[in-house]
Design a protein around this motif. Structure first.
Motif, PDB file in Angstrom:
ATOM      1  N   TRP B  29       0.831  -1.198   0.000  1.00 55.21           N
ATOM      2  CA  TRP B  29       0.000   0.000   0.000  1.00 55.21           C
ATOM      3  C   TRP B  29       0.874   1.259   0.000  1.00 55.21           C
ATOM      4  O   TRP B  29       0.607   2.227  -0.728  1.00 55.21           O
ATOM      5  CB  TRP B  29      -0.910  -0.025   1.227  1.00 55.21           C
ATOM      6  N   ALA B  30       1.944   1.245   0.799  1.00 54.50           N
ATOM      7  CA  ALA B  30       2.846   2.403   0.851  1.00 54.50           C
ATOM      8  C   ALA B  30       3.515   2.616  -0.510  1.00 54.50           C
ATOM      9  O   ALA B  30       3.713   3.763  -0.937  1.00 54.50           O
ATOM     10  CB  ALA B  30       3.903   2.189   1.929  1.00 54.50           C
ATOM     11  N   THR B  31       3.836   1.509  -1.199  1.00 55.35           N
ATOM     12  CA  THR B  31       4.439   1.643  -2.537  1.00 55.35           C
ATOM     13  C   THR B  31       3.474   2.329  -3.496  1.00 55.35           C
ATOM     14  O   THR B  31       3.859   3.220  -4.255  1.00 55.35           O
ATOM     15  CB  THR B  31       4.797   0.252  -3.097  1.00 55.35           C
ATOM     16  N   ALA B  32       2.183   1.896  -3.442  1.00 52.97           N
ATOM     17  CA  ALA B  32       1.193   2.507  -4.329  1.00 52.97           C
ATOM     18  C   ALA B  32       1.027   3.993  -4.000  1.00 52.97           C
ATOM     19  O   ALA B  32       0.936   4.844  -4.904  1.00 52.97           O
ATOM     20  CB  ALA B  32      -0.145   1.782  -4.209  1.00 52.97           C
ATOM     21  N   MET B  33       1.002   4.322  -2.695  1.00 53.12           N
ATOM     22  CA  MET B  33       0.826   5.726  -2.316  1.00 53.12           C
ATOM     23  C   MET B  33       2.049   6.549  -2.727  1.00 53.12           C
ATOM     24  O   MET B  33       1.933   7.692  -3.169  1.00 53.12           O
ATOM     25  CB  MET B  33       0.592   5.831  -0.805  1.00 53.12           C
ATOM     26  N   LEU B  34       3.253   5.931  -2.616  1.00 56.01           N
ATOM     27  CA  LEU B  34       4.481   6.619  -3.052  1.00 56.01           C
ATOM     28  C   LEU B  34       4.445   6.860  -4.550  1.00 56.01           C
ATOM     29  O   LEU B  34       4.838   7.932  -5.037  1.00 56.01           O
ATOM     30  CB  LEU B  34       5.693   5.757  -2.680  1.00 56.01           C
ATOM     31  N   HIS B  35       3.943   5.868  -5.297  1.00 56.21           N
ATOM     32  CA  HIS B  35       3.802   6.020  -6.740  1.00 56.21           C
ATOM     33  C   HIS B  35       2.907   7.195  -7.069  1.00 56.21           C
ATOM     34  O   HIS B  35       3.200   8.002  -7.971  1.00 56.21           O
ATOM     35  CB  HIS B  35       3.228   4.713  -7.310  1.00 56.21           C
ATOM     36  N   ASN B  36       1.792   7.312  -6.310  1.00 57.56           N
ATOM     37  CA  ASN B  36       0.901   8.455  -6.509  1.00 57.56           C
ATOM     38  C   ASN B  36       1.612   9.765  -6.228  1.00 57.56           C
ATOM     39  O   ASN B  36       1.542  10.713  -7.013  1.00 57.56           O
ATOM     40  CB  ASN B  36      -0.316   8.347  -5.589  1.00 57.56           C
ATOM     41  N   SER B  37       2.311   9.810  -5.071  1.00 60.54           N
ATOM     42  CA  SER B  37       2.968  11.063  -4.683  1.00 60.54           C
ATOM     43  C   SER B  37       4.010  11.477  -5.705  1.00 60.54           C
ATOM     44  O   SER B  37       4.103  12.646  -6.079  1.00 60.54           O
ATOM     45  CB  SER B  37       3.655  10.919  -3.328  1.00 60.54           C
ATOM     46  N   LEU B  38       4.797  10.506  -6.198  1.00 57.19           N
ATOM     47  CA  LEU B  38       5.871  10.857  -7.127  1.00 57.19           C
ATOM     48  C   LEU B  38       5.329  11.307  -8.478  1.00 57.19           C
ATOM     49  O   LEU B  38       6.027  11.980  -9.232  1.00 57.19           O
ATOM     50  CB  LEU B  38       6.811   9.662  -7.317  1.00 57.19           C
ATOM     51  N   LYS B  45      -6.482   9.161  -2.651  1.00 58.00           N
ATOM     52  CA  LYS B  45      -7.714   9.101  -3.441  1.00 58.00           C
ATOM     53  C   LYS B  45      -7.468   8.659  -4.878  1.00 58.00           C
ATOM     54  O   LYS B  45      -8.394   8.295  -5.583  1.00 58.00           O
ATOM     55  CB  LYS B  45      -8.385  10.480  -3.439  1.00 58.00           C
ATOM     56  N   ALA B  46      -6.213   8.668  -5.319  1.00 54.67           N
ATOM     57  CA  ALA B  46      -5.937   8.342  -6.723  1.00 54.67           C
ATOM     58  C   ALA B  46      -5.481   6.901  -6.847  1.00 54.67           C
ATOM     59  O   ALA B  46      -4.875   6.342  -5.933  1.00 54.67           O
ATOM     60  CB  ALA B  46      -4.870   9.275  -7.261  1.00 54.67           C
ATOM     61  N   GLY B  47      -5.772   6.314  -7.996  1.00 55.66           N
ATOM     62  CA  GLY B  47      -5.256   4.975  -8.301  1.00 55.66           C
ATOM     63  C   GLY B  47      -5.621   3.925  -7.274  1.00 55.66           C
ATOM     64  O   GLY B  47      -4.767   3.166  -6.825  1.00 55.66           O
ATOM     65  N   VAL B  48      -6.930   3.870  -6.908  1.00 58.24           N
ATOM     66  CA  VAL B  48      -7.347   2.920  -5.871  1.00 58.24           C
ATOM     67  C   VAL B  48      -7.122   1.489  -6.352  1.00 58.24           C
ATOM     68  O   VAL B  48      -6.793   0.597  -5.559  1.00 58.24           O
ATOM     69  CB  VAL B  48      -8.824   3.158  -5.501  1.00 58.24           C
ATOM     70  N   ALA B  52      -5.156  -1.308  -4.214  1.00 57.07           N
ATOM     71  CA  ALA B  52      -5.748  -2.606  -3.865  1.00 57.07           C
ATOM     72  C   ALA B  52      -4.869  -3.738  -4.375  1.00 57.07           C
ATOM     73  O   ALA B  52      -4.598  -4.710  -3.659  1.00 57.07           O
ATOM     74  CB  ALA B  52      -7.151  -2.714  -4.470  1.00 57.07           C
ATOM     75  N   LEU B  53      -4.386  -3.619  -5.626  1.00 55.89           N
ATOM     76  CA  LEU B  53      -3.593  -4.697  -6.217  1.00 55.89           C
ATOM     77  C   LEU B  53      -2.290  -4.894  -5.473  1.00 55.89           C
ATOM     78  O   LEU B  53      -1.910  -6.024  -5.146  1.00 55.89           O
ATOM     79  CB  LEU B  53      -3.315  -4.387  -7.690  1.00 55.89           C
ATOM     80  N   PHE B  54      -1.574  -3.801  -5.164  1.00 57.19           N
ATOM     81  CA  PHE B  54      -0.289  -3.926  -4.488  1.00 57.19           C
ATOM     82  C   PHE B  54      -0.465  -4.497  -3.078  1.00 57.19           C
ATOM     83  O   PHE B  54       0.327  -5.334  -2.643  1.00 57.19           O
ATOM     84  CB  PHE B  54       0.408  -2.555  -4.402  1.00 57.19           C
ATOM     85  N   THR B  55      -1.524  -4.016  -2.361  1.00 57.83           N
ATOM     86  CA  THR B  55      -1.782  -4.550  -1.018  1.00 57.83           C
ATOM     87  C   THR B  55      -2.048  -6.051  -1.092  1.00 57.83           C
ATOM     88  O   THR B  55      -1.521  -6.827  -0.290  1.00 57.83           O
ATOM     89  CB  THR B  55      -2.990  -3.848  -0.382  1.00 57.83           C
ATOM     90  N   THR B  56      -2.863  -6.459  -2.080  1.00 58.29           N
ATOM     91  CA  THR B  56      -3.210  -7.877  -2.203  1.00 58.29           C
ATOM     92  C   THR B  56      -1.980  -8.718  -2.510  1.00 58.29           C
ATOM     93  O   THR B  56      -1.786  -9.794  -1.925  1.00 58.29           O
ATOM     94  CB  THR B  56      -4.242  -8.062  -3.320  1.00 58.29           C
TER      95      THR B  56
END
Lengths: 69, 110
Positions: B29-38, B45-48, B52-56
């Motif tokens: 989840w942190a990786t996905a959020m970092l991807h959003n931030s970068l 709120k972006a790229g839910v 979800a996929l990365f967390t799973t």
């Protein structure tokens, strides 16, 4: 003409594999790529289903091997 | 089980919610959020679908890693107990001491 040259057409087909300043565009958040999002959610669901199935198989195996049920 | 032998099935399987799953899920989840931030998108709120996929994927890997970890520790315990059974002279039973015998005498300085 070398064969490689024929593959360098800047057409819509080639847009997926190379970005060219003539055809590049900023990603548009108001037009989501539904196929990609659908695939992501679909594979999420598949992975959770696999996980739960693997877990129930493991529990069943454990119980049968230790004679608990 | 791809990398586990058949005898590992005797061990109790980890729960769906286990330490490694939670940690790897949070990392995903942190990786996905970092991807959003970068990419200058709102982090949560972006790229839910991506979150979800990365967390799973992290949760899935964590579950199998826990199973592997349990098996490795179980083999180590089995080998250790077998060694202790074959060499009892190296593991003598010691008399348990009471605290009265161990503790030094108390001389209050008031």
């Amino acid at each position: 003409m070398p064969f490689g040259r024929l593959l360098l057409r800047t057409s819509t087909v080639n847009k997926m594999f190379s970005r060219n300043s003539f055809i590049a565009s900023k990603p548009d958040p108001s037009k989501p790529n539904m196929l990609r999002a659908g695939l992501a959610f679909g594979s999420t669901a598949v992975l959770w289903a696999l996980l739960f199935k693997q877990h129930s198989t493991d529990v069943h195996e454990y119980k049968t091997r230790n004679g608990l049920e | 089980m791809g990398l586990l032998p058949d005898e590992a099935k005797v061990l109790p399987p980890p729960g769906i919610v286990n330490r490694n799953s939670v940690w790897f899920g949070l990392c995903g989840w942190a990786t996905a959020m970092l991807h959003n931030s970068l990419n200058r998108r709102p982090a949560l709120k972006a790229g839910v679908h991506r979150q979800a996929l990365f967390t799973t994927v992290g949760w899935f890997i964590g579950y199998h890693l826990t199973k592997y970890e349990n098996y490795k520790y179980a083999t180590l315990d089995r080998d250790m107990n077998e060694y202790m059974r074959l060499h009892p002279e190296q593991f003598p039973e010691k008399e348990p001491k009471t605290f009265a015998e161990i503790v030094e005498p108390f001389h209050p300085i008031r």
